[in-house]
Motif scaffolding. Structure first.
Motif, mmCIF file in Angstrom:
data_model
loop_
_atom_site.group_PDB
_atom_site.id
_atom_site.type_symbol
_atom_site.label_atom_id
_atom_site.label_comp_id
_atom_site.label_asym_id
_atom_site.label_seq_id
_atom_site.Cartn_x
_atom_site.Cartn_y
_atom_site.Cartn_z
ATOM 1 N N VAL A 1 24.655 32.877 22.931
ATOM 2 C CA VAL A 1 24.216 34.050 22.162
ATOM 3 C C VAL A 1 23.575 33.617 20.853
ATOM 4 O O VAL A 1 22.493 34.097 20.469
ATOM 5 C CB VAL A 1 25.400 35.003 21.900
ATOM 6 N N GLY A 2 24.228 32.701 20.136
ATOM 7 C CA GLY A 2 23.700 32.240 18.855
ATOM 8 C C GLY A 2 22.352 31.568 18.998
ATOM 9 O O GLY A 2 21.432 31.812 18.205
ATOM 10 N N GLY A 3 22.200 30.731 20.027
ATOM 11 C CA GLY A 3 20.923 30.065 20.257
ATOM 12 C C GLY A 3 19.816 31.040 20.606
ATOM 13 O O GLY A 3 18.678 30.900 20.137
ATOM 14 N N GLY A 4 20.131 32.028 21.419
ATOM 15 C CA GLY A 4 19.137 33.034 21.780
ATOM 16 C C GLY A 4 18.690 33.849 20.583
ATOM 17 O O GLY A 4 17.496 34.118 20.403
ATOM 18 N N ASN A 5 19.659 34.229 19.739
ATOM 19 C CA ASN A 5 19.317 34.976 18.521
ATOM 20 C C ASN A 5 18.471 34.137 17.569
ATOM 21 O O ASN A 5 17.553 34.645 16.920
ATOM 22 C CB ASN A 5 20.592 35.436 17.811
ATOM 23 N N ALA A 6 18.784 32.848 17.488
ATOM 24 C CA ALA A 6 18.019 31.952 16.618
ATOM 25 C C ALA A 6 16.575 31.847 17.080
ATOM 26 O O ALA A 6 15.641 31.918 16.274
ATOM 27 C CB ALA A 6 18.670 30.569 16.587
ATOM 28 N N ALA A 7 16.367 31.678 18.382
ATOM 29 C CA ALA A 7 15.007 31.573 18.919
ATOM 30 C C ALA A 7 14.211 32.845 18.640
ATOM 31 O O ALA A 7 13.030 32.783 18.273
ATOM 32 C CB ALA A 7 15.060 31.290 20.421
ATOM 33 N N THR A 8 14.854 33.996 18.801
ATOM 34 C CA THR A 8 14.177 35.268 18.529
ATOM 35 C C THR A 8 13.811 35.387 17.063
ATOM 36 O O THR A 8 12.688 35.794 16.713
ATOM 37 C CB THR A 8 15.088 36.443 18.928
ATOM 38 N N ILE B 1 13.368 32.977 14.832
ATOM 39 C CA ILE B 1 12.319 32.015 14.481
ATOM 40 C C ILE B 1 10.969 32.512 14.963
ATOM 41 O O ILE B 1 9.964 32.438 14.233
ATOM 42 C CB ILE B 1 12.641 30.630 15.083
ATOM 43 N N SER B 2 10.905 33.034 16.171
ATOM 44 C CA SER B 2 9.654 33.556 16.721
ATOM 45 C C SER B 2 9.111 34.684 15.860
ATOM 46 O O SER B 2 7.902 34.758 15.594
ATOM 47 C CB SER B 2 9.867 34.049 18.155
ATOM 48 N N GLN B 3 9.992 35.568 15.417
ATOM 49 C CA GLN B 3 9.566 36.684 14.571
ATOM 50 C C GLN B 3 9.082 36.197 13.211
ATOM 51 O O GLN B 3 8.116 36.721 12.651
ATOM 52 C CB GLN B 3 10.713 37.675 14.408
ATOM 53 N N LEU B 4 9.735 35.184 12.665
ATOM 54 C CA LEU B 4 9.367 34.668 11.355
ATOM 55 C C LEU B 4 7.991 34.022 11.355
ATOM 56 O O LEU B 4 7.178 34.257 10.449
ATOM 57 C CB LEU B 4 10.416 33.651 10.879
ATOM 58 N N ILE B 5 7.699 33.211 12.368
ATOM 59 C CA ILE B 5 6.455 32.442 12.371
ATOM 60 C C ILE B 5 5.365 33.095 13.227
ATOM 61 O O ILE B 5 4.248 32.581 13.301
ATOM 62 C CB ILE B 5 6.697 31.004 12.862
ATOM 63 N N SER B 6 5.708 34.216 13.868
ATOM 64 C CA SER B 6 4.756 34.936 14.732
ATOM 65 C C SER B 6 4.198 34.028 15.830
ATOM 66 O O SER B 6 3.011 34.084 16.161
ATOM 67 C CB SER B 6 3.612 35.524 13.894
ATOM 68 N N LYS B 7 5.052 33.194 16.371
ATOM 69 C CA LYS B 7 4.697 32.316 17.474
ATOM 70 C C LYS B 7 5.847 32.316 18.469
ATOM 71 O O LYS B 7 6.998 32.507 18.097
ATOM 72 C CB LYS B 7 4.455 30.876 16.997
ATOM 73 N N ARG B 8 5.519 32.095 19.740
ATOM 74 C CA ARG B 8 6.554 32.093 20.771
ATOM 75 C C ARG B 8 7.352 30.788 20.708
ATOM 76 O O ARG B 8 6.802 29.697 20.837
ATOM 77 C CB ARG B 8 5.924 32.258 22.156
ATOM 78 N N GLN C 1 17.344 22.306 22.386
ATOM 79 C CA GLN C 1 16.014 21.853 22.782
ATOM 80 C C GLN C 1 15.051 23.022 22.608
ATOM 81 O O GLN C 1 15.115 24.018 23.319
ATOM 82 C CB GLN C 1 16.008 21.374 24.238
ATOM 83 N N PHE C 2 14.201 22.909 21.605
ATOM 84 C CA PHE C 2 13.189 23.932 21.353
ATOM 85 C C PHE C 2 12.010 23.715 22.296
ATOM 86 O O PHE C 2 11.626 22.576 22.576
ATOM 87 C CB PHE C 2 12.681 23.860 19.911
ATOM 88 N N ILE C 3 11.423 24.806 22.761
ATOM 89 C CA ILE C 3 10.214 24.729 23.583
ATOM 90 C C ILE C 3 9.119 25.489 22.849
ATOM 91 O O ILE C 3 9.208 26.700 22.657
ATOM 92 C CB ILE C 3 10.440 25.321 24.981
#
Length: 206
Positions: free
Chosen positions: A27-34, A36-43, A176-178
């Motif tokens: 859950v924490g990793g999924g929230n972090a990815a979301t 980060i994506s919102q912050l930098i406007s990149k997937r 592991q970030f993609i």
């Protein structure tokens, strides 16, 4: 993030406890990815984190030699439980993460690069603490992140030396970030104070 992955080798954790740790990391990793994506406007995606629990000496034997130079961001956890988070990456991985965090054609300086990495780790640690706080109805807060480049052994040792009360065991969450088809590896080390994990499990009755 689908599925779960874990590699815990300490016999004093029950199957249910390990499942809870996996779910919190997921859950924490999924929230972090979301976030980060919102912050930098990149997937940005993160694979399911793998988790290990090793003692101090096993880390150097199985994970990384103590004399390897690494980039590290340090954050402390306070509130109803205490410990230290160490976000560890190699130079190559750090460069890729910085590029991921900054806009295209952005003029990079050493200070800006360090700030980008600290913001990334702040999002990750905050996401994990929020997941734990929500699930267990407790209060956890984190310190401002600090950035350093040093030998891995020196960084890990300093986390232990800061307080003689820290536990011998370290929880390692490998992320592991993609990003743009490229996989970027990192590891988040959690050095808890003695009894922190067992006390958290008691709170939720496992």
């Amino acid at each position: 993030m689908k599925g779960r992955a874990v590699n815990l080798n300490k016999d004093d954790y029950t199957v249910l406890q390990l499942d809870i740790i996996k779910e919190l990391a997921n859950v924490g990793g999924g929230n972090a990815a979301t976030s980060i994506s919102q912050l930098i406007s990149k997937r940005v995606d993160m694979t399911v984190p793998t988790i290990d629990v090793l003692n101090y000496n096993e880390i150097y034997e199985k994970i990384m030699p103590d004399d390897e130079m690494v980039n590290a961001v340090i954050m402390r956890m306070f509130g109803d439980a205490e410990g230290i988070f160490l976000f560890i990456t190699t130079d190559d991985a750090s460069i890729k993460l910085i590029d991921m965090m900054l806009p295209d054609d952005f003029k990079l300086t050493e200070e800006i690069g360090a700030s980008a990495i600290k913001e990334l780790v702040n999002i990750i640690v905050t996401s994990y603490l929020n997941a734990i706080s929500k699930m267990m109805s407790i209060n956890l807060i984190s310190s401002v992140p600090s950035y350093t480049v040093d030998m891995f052994g020196a960084i890990l040792s300093s986390a232990y030396m800061e307080s003689e009360q820290y536990d011998e065991n370290v929880m390692i969450i490998k992320n592991q970030f993609i990003y743009q088809g490229d996989k970027i590896e990192s590891a988040l080390y959690f050095v808890p104070k003695p009894g922190v994990l067992s006390n958290l499990f008691k709170i939720i009755g496992v």
